[in-house]
Design a protein around this motif. Structure first.
Motif, PDB file in Angstrom:
ATOM      1  N   LEU A 125      11.159   4.611  45.960  1.00 52.99           N
ATOM      2  CA  LEU A 125       9.672   5.533  46.805  1.00 52.99           C
ATOM      3  C   LEU A 125       9.114   6.432  46.148  1.00 52.99           C
ATOM      4  CD1 LEU A 125      10.496   3.887  50.788  1.00 52.99           C
ATOM      5  CD2 LEU A 125       9.112   3.108  48.992  1.00 52.99           C
ATOM      6  N   GLY A 126       9.701   6.856  45.326  1.00 52.44           N
ATOM      7  CA  GLY A 126       9.741   8.357  44.274  1.00 52.44           C
ATOM      8  C   GLY A 126       9.671   9.109  45.122  1.00 52.44           C
ATOM      9  N   LEU A 127      10.755   9.403  46.053  1.00 51.13           N
ATOM     10  CA  LEU A 127      10.985  10.973  46.864  1.00 51.13           C
ATOM     11  C   LEU A 127      11.971  11.564  45.543  1.00 51.13           C
ATOM     12  CD1 LEU A 127       9.674   8.957  48.983  1.00 51.13           C
ATOM     13  CD2 LEU A 127      11.359  10.569  50.486  1.00 51.13           C
ATOM     14  N   ALA A 128      11.781  12.576  45.448  1.00 47.89           N
ATOM     15  CA  ALA A 128      12.491  13.355  44.559  1.00 47.89           C
ATOM     16  C   ALA A 128      14.156  13.681  45.184  1.00 47.89           C
ATOM     17  CB  ALA A 128      12.128  14.574  44.361  1.00 47.89           C
ATOM     18  N   PRO A 129      15.094  13.983  44.932  1.00 48.06           N
ATOM     19  CA  PRO A 129      16.603  13.762  45.246  1.00 48.06           C
ATOM     20  C   PRO A 129      16.737  15.202  46.465  1.00 48.06           C
ATOM     21  CG  PRO A 129      16.628  13.827  42.893  1.00 48.06           C
ATOM     22  CD  PRO A 129      15.184  13.897  43.257  1.00 48.06           C
ATOM     23  N   GLY A 130      16.101  15.889  45.764  1.00 46.63           N
ATOM     24  CA  GLY A 130      16.281  17.156  47.331  1.00 46.63           C
ATOM     25  C   GLY A 130      15.633  16.811  48.341  1.00 46.63           C
ATOM     26  N   ALA A 131      14.660  16.163  48.391  1.00 50.78           N
ATOM     27  CA  ALA A 131      13.515  15.728  49.283  1.00 50.78           C
ATOM     28  C   ALA A 131      14.162  14.259  49.808  1.00 50.78           C
ATOM     29  CB  ALA A 131      12.332  15.221  48.976  1.00 50.78           C
ATOM     30  N   ILE A 132      15.091  13.953  49.331  1.00 52.69           N
ATOM     31  CA  ILE A 132      16.494  12.512  49.912  1.00 52.69           C
ATOM     32  C   ILE A 132      17.415  13.398  50.901  1.00 52.69           C
ATOM     33  CG2 ILE A 132      17.821  10.926  49.173  1.00 52.69           C
ATOM     34  CD1 ILE A 132      15.790  10.277  47.298  1.00 52.69           C
ATOM     35  N   ASP A 133      17.478  14.303  50.364  1.00 55.17           N
ATOM     36  CA  ASP A 133      18.831  14.798  50.753  1.00 55.17           C
ATOM     37  C   ASP A 133      18.015  15.821  52.499  1.00 55.17           C
ATOM     38  OD1 ASP A 133      20.215  14.593  48.718  1.00 55.17           O
ATOM     39  OD2 ASP A 133      20.288  16.876  47.855  1.00 55.17           O
ATOM     40  N   THR A 134      17.384  15.736  52.540  1.00 57.78           N
ATOM     41  CA  THR A 134      16.519  16.353  53.717  1.00 57.78           C
ATOM     42  C   THR A 134      16.375  15.121  55.217  1.00 57.78           C
ATOM     43  OG1 THR A 134      15.901  17.868  52.698  1.00 57.78           O
ATOM     44  CG2 THR A 134      15.003  18.242  55.191  1.00 57.78           C
ATOM     45  N   VAL A 135      16.110  14.072  54.125  1.00 52.48           N
ATOM     46  CA  VAL A 135      15.244  13.124  54.817  1.00 52.48           C
ATOM     47  C   VAL A 135      17.088  12.236  55.774  1.00 52.48           C
ATOM     48  CG1 VAL A 135      14.254  10.819  54.545  1.00 52.48           C
ATOM     49  CG2 VAL A 135      13.433  11.879  53.791  1.00 52.48           C
ATOM     50  N   LEU A 136      17.922  11.940  54.530  1.00 52.51           N
ATOM     51  CA  LEU A 136      18.883  11.369  54.898  1.00 52.51           C
ATOM     52  C   LEU A 136      18.986  12.551  55.987  1.00 52.51           C
ATOM     53  CD1 LEU A 136      20.740  10.050  51.900  1.00 52.51           C
ATOM     54  CD2 LEU A 136      19.897   9.100  53.781  1.00 52.51           C
ATOM     55  N   ALA A 137      19.831  13.691  55.759  1.00 49.20           N
ATOM     56  CA  ALA A 137      20.508  14.970  57.036  1.00 49.20           C
ATOM     57  C   ALA A 137      19.724  14.780  58.207  1.00 49.20           C
ATOM     58  CB  ALA A 137      19.877  16.007  56.591  1.00 49.20           C
ATOM     59  N   ALA A 138      18.252  14.638  58.124  1.00 49.28           N
ATOM     60  CA  ALA A 138      17.800  14.279  59.897  1.00 49.28           C
ATOM     61  C   ALA A 138      17.915  12.919  60.205  1.00 49.28           C
ATOM     62  CB  ALA A 138      16.007  14.404  59.056  1.00 49.28           C
ATOM     63  N   GLY A 139      18.008  11.925  59.382  1.00 50.95           N
ATOM     64  CA  GLY A 139      18.485  10.580  59.860  1.00 50.95           C
ATOM     65  C   GLY A 139      19.713  10.607  59.941  1.00 50.95           C
ATOM     66  N   GLU A 140      20.488  11.577  59.916  1.00 54.29           N
ATOM     67  CA  GLU A 140      21.812  11.196  60.942  1.00 54.29           C
ATOM     68  C   GLU A 140      21.944  12.414  61.808  1.00 54.29           C
ATOM     69  OE1 GLU A 140      24.980  10.247  59.220  1.00 54.29           O
ATOM     70  OE2 GLU A 140      23.867   9.885  57.203  1.00 54.29           O
ATOM     71  N   ILE A 141      21.097  12.702  62.499  1.00 49.50           N
ATOM     72  CA  ILE A 141      20.425  13.797  63.192  1.00 49.50           C
ATOM     73  C   ILE A 141      20.956  12.912  64.555  1.00 49.50           C
ATOM     74  CG2 ILE A 141      19.860  15.377  64.998  1.00 49.50           C
ATOM     75  CD1 ILE A 141      18.426  16.112  62.443  1.00 49.50           C
ATOM     76  N   ARG A 142      21.509  13.230  65.838  1.00 46.94           N
ATOM     77  CA  ARG A 142      21.754  12.062  66.703  1.00 46.94           C
ATOM     78  C   ARG A 142      22.140  12.894  68.217  1.00 46.94           C
ATOM     79  NH1 ARG A 142      24.763   7.539  68.119  1.00 46.94           N
ATOM     80  NH2 ARG A 142      23.583   5.925  66.367  1.00 46.94           N
ATOM     81  N   GLY A 143      22.145  12.851  69.217  1.00 46.58           N
ATOM     82  CA  GLY A 143      22.112  13.789  70.068  1.00 46.58           C
ATOM     83  C   GLY A 143      21.653  13.198  71.758  1.00 46.58           C
ATOM     84  N   ALA A 144      22.643  13.774  72.329  1.00 51.21           N
ATOM     85  CA  ALA A 144      21.793  13.681  74.410  1.00 51.21           C
ATOM     86  C   ALA A 144      21.166  14.442  74.723  1.00 51.21           C
ATOM     87  CB  ALA A 144      22.864  12.806  75.547  1.00 51.21           C
ATOM     88  N   ASP A 145      20.790  15.577  73.876  1.00 50.16           N
ATOM     89  CA  ASP A 145      19.782  16.959  74.602  1.00 50.16           C
ATOM     90  C   ASP A 145      19.391  17.225  73.343  1.00 50.16           C
ATOM     91  OD1 ASP A 145      21.952  18.286  73.445  1.00 50.16           O
ATOM     92  OD2 ASP A 145      23.967  18.826  74.987  1.00 50.16           O
ATOM     93  N   GLU A 146      19.007  18.518  73.820  1.00 52.00           N
ATOM     94  CA  GLU A 146      18.118  19.412  73.436  1.00 52.00           C
ATOM     95  C   GLU A 146      18.952  19.934  71.944  1.00 52.00           C
ATOM     96  OE1 GLU A 146      13.979  21.452  74.979  1.00 52.00           O
ATOM     97  OE2 GLU A 146      15.901  21.682  76.858  1.00 52.00           O
ATOM     98  N   GLY A 147      19.946  20.130  71.844  1.00 51.73           N
ATOM     99  CA  GLY A 147      20.981  20.433  70.386  1.00 51.73           C
ATOM    100  C   GLY A 147      19.653  19.568  69.160  1.00 51.73           C
TER     101      GLY A 147
END
Length: 441
Positions: free
Chosen positions: A208-230
């Motif tokens: 899709l044309g994302l830069a490697p650095g941006a992909i890292d952040t996108v993936l890191a964000a995608g991994e986040i999960r949790g049940a509270d405001e953490g």
RNA sequence: GUGGGUGUAGCUCAGUUGGUUAGAGCGCCGGUUUGUGGUACCGGAUGUCGUGGGUUCAAGUCCCAUCUCCCACCCCA
């Protein structure tokens, strides 16, 4: 005549339909407990409504008359493929007569001309609830949706369901901060994290044309999960900032706080949940069976700000969810995990002694029915063994024998074999036998 | 729309390198049982072998086409 199944158009046997009706009844009760009002919309909509901007490009079944006259022209009608689009049209049309925020539930069949496969049909039930406001709609309703879903799914005999939530603004804010212009393809790709894994997602994002650095952040964000405001803090820790992100985090934080009292594990913020539909603008929901996550979402929905702005300048923002009752049932029937206690509403079979005693049998049956006990009279005076066997084959629990020549009537519980004297005006079956029950196994 | 599989009794399936009249289990119907079932035993019915063409003395079996259903992709409940 050609018979046989049509792919994607399920038909259930009576004992299955009994289960289906029981679940539909449960949904209706639950929705009403939360104050949603019932509506039904017509099965067809003009194609221009179905294909409006914001709607999905579902394969739509188009309606046409077999012997349409030449020059009659195509009226351009199609079967609805979900209940949200018809509801948006309905609200815009009846705006003057509705009180807002308008809360409605709607349980109807929908049709999609897609290839069927496991958990996916061409004709199926959706059970929708939506709240729609004028100009604005409180974020409180986003939180309420989680509460309703938790209650409804808990009331269905389908095992534990985890509700995954996210907020589109959070993802959109992050992506925009990273310089992504067209966020929807990125959302769709990230949504597949569970299915194809981070490496495949990385490849697709690169395409899709994302830069490697941006992909890292996108993936890191995608991994986040949790049940509270953490999770909010975890997202902030990514180090990106954007006004849309801030807005999204406020909303996500509000919803999580508002649902903090629900049992642990029932709701989880899951940053890779994006939903494919492009009309969602804020909170999104996706419920998965804990036992069968591979079945896909069994309930889902989200907040939309623009969908109902049909044919007018007024803005009608809404939030809603849909429960995939057909998907749940298909799964349950495939593994035989939901069965009805019998395959007919009949609670009592009144045996027919001989032709002269038909009247007496009917009197007994009427007396039982008058008190709400479903019964039927056997159609011909066969041997009692045959009549009992008929009852047994349908799971009818009781057989009624009319007493001959002044003798008392008797009723037999054919499961235990116990037979006792009884009067049709007073006899009462155990409460659990009055109606067919849904058994889970 | 793309790719892979499938099709024989109501259901689940067997059917040899093509070779008499296509089978089994379950289910169904009847009987043993002159009105009180479930077990057991005995007997019975049921097939355009998905459809159309072709090869052959001969096709459920081989070839071609077509349809159906199932699974995956896309996307979604």
């Amino acid at each position: 005549m050609k018979t046989g199944p049509l792919s994607g158009f399920p038909e259930w046997l009576p004992e299955q339909r009994i289960v289906e009706q029981a679940l539909l009844d449960t949904l209706r009760r639950q929705f009403e407990l939360f104050g949603f009002a019932p509506i039904e919309t017509r099965a067809v909509e003009p194609l221009e409504v179905l294909t409006q901007k914001g709607a999905t490009d579902k394969e739509i079944y188009v309606l046409s008359r077999l012997h349409a006259d030449e020059g009659e022209g195509d009226k351009g009608l199609g079967l609805h493929f979900d209940l949200t689009v018809p509801f948006a049209r309905y609200v815009a049309q009846h705006r003057g007569k509705l009180a807002f925020p308008f809360k409605r539930y709607q349980i109807q069949k929908v049709w999609r001309g897609e290839r069927p496969q496991k958990g996916r049909y061409r004709e199926f039930y959706q059970a929708d609830i939506d709240v729609i406001g004028q100009e604005t709609l409180s974020i409180q309703h986003d939180a309420d949706m989680v509460r309703v879903l938790h209650s409804v799914m808990g009331a269905l005999p389908v095992g534990a369901v985890t509700i995954h939530i996210n907020n589109r603004k959070v993802l959109e804010g992050i992506y925009r901060a990273l310089g992504v212009e067209d966020v929807v393809p990125v959302l769709r790709t990230v949504d597949k994290l569970d299915k194809i894994g981070p490496e495949k997602v990385r490849e697709e994002l690169a395409e899709l044309g994302l830069a490697p650095g941006a992909i890292d952040t996108v993936l890191a964000a995608g991994e986040i999960r949790g049940a509270d405001e953490g999770v909010v803090e975890a997202i902030r820790a990514l180090g990106v900032s954007h006004p849309i992100l801030d807005e999204g985090l406020d909303e996500l934080g509000f919803v999580l706080r508002a649902c903090a009292d629900l049992p642990a594990g029932s709701v989880v913020a899951d940053l890779h949940i994006a939903r494919g539909l492009d009309y969602y603008t804020g909170t999104v929901y996706e419920g998965l069976l804990d036992d069968e996550p591979g079945l896909g979402a069994v309930c889902s929905g989200g907040r939309y700000d623009n969908l109902a702005a049909m044919g007018g300048k007024a803005k009608l923002p809404g939030v809603g969810v849909s429960i995939g009752i057909s998907r749940l049932l298909g799964q349950a029937f495939a593994q035989d995990s939901l069965v009805a206690s019998r395959q007919t509403p009949t609670c009592v079979l009144v045996a027919l002694d001989n032709d002269e005693r038909r009247a007496a049998a009917q009197v007994a049956a009427s007396a039982l029915r008058a008190r709400g006990i479903a019964c039927e009279v056997f159609d011909r005076p066969q041997k009692y063994g045959k009549q009992i066997k008929y009852a047994d084959s349908k799971g009818i629990p009781f057989v009624w024998f009319c007493g001959d020549a002044g003798a008392a009537d008797t009723v037999k519980d054919i499961r235990s074999g116990e037979q006792v004297e009884a009067t049709a005006d007073t006899w009462q079956p155990p409460a659990e036998d009055l109606h067919p029950r849904v058994l889970r196994r």
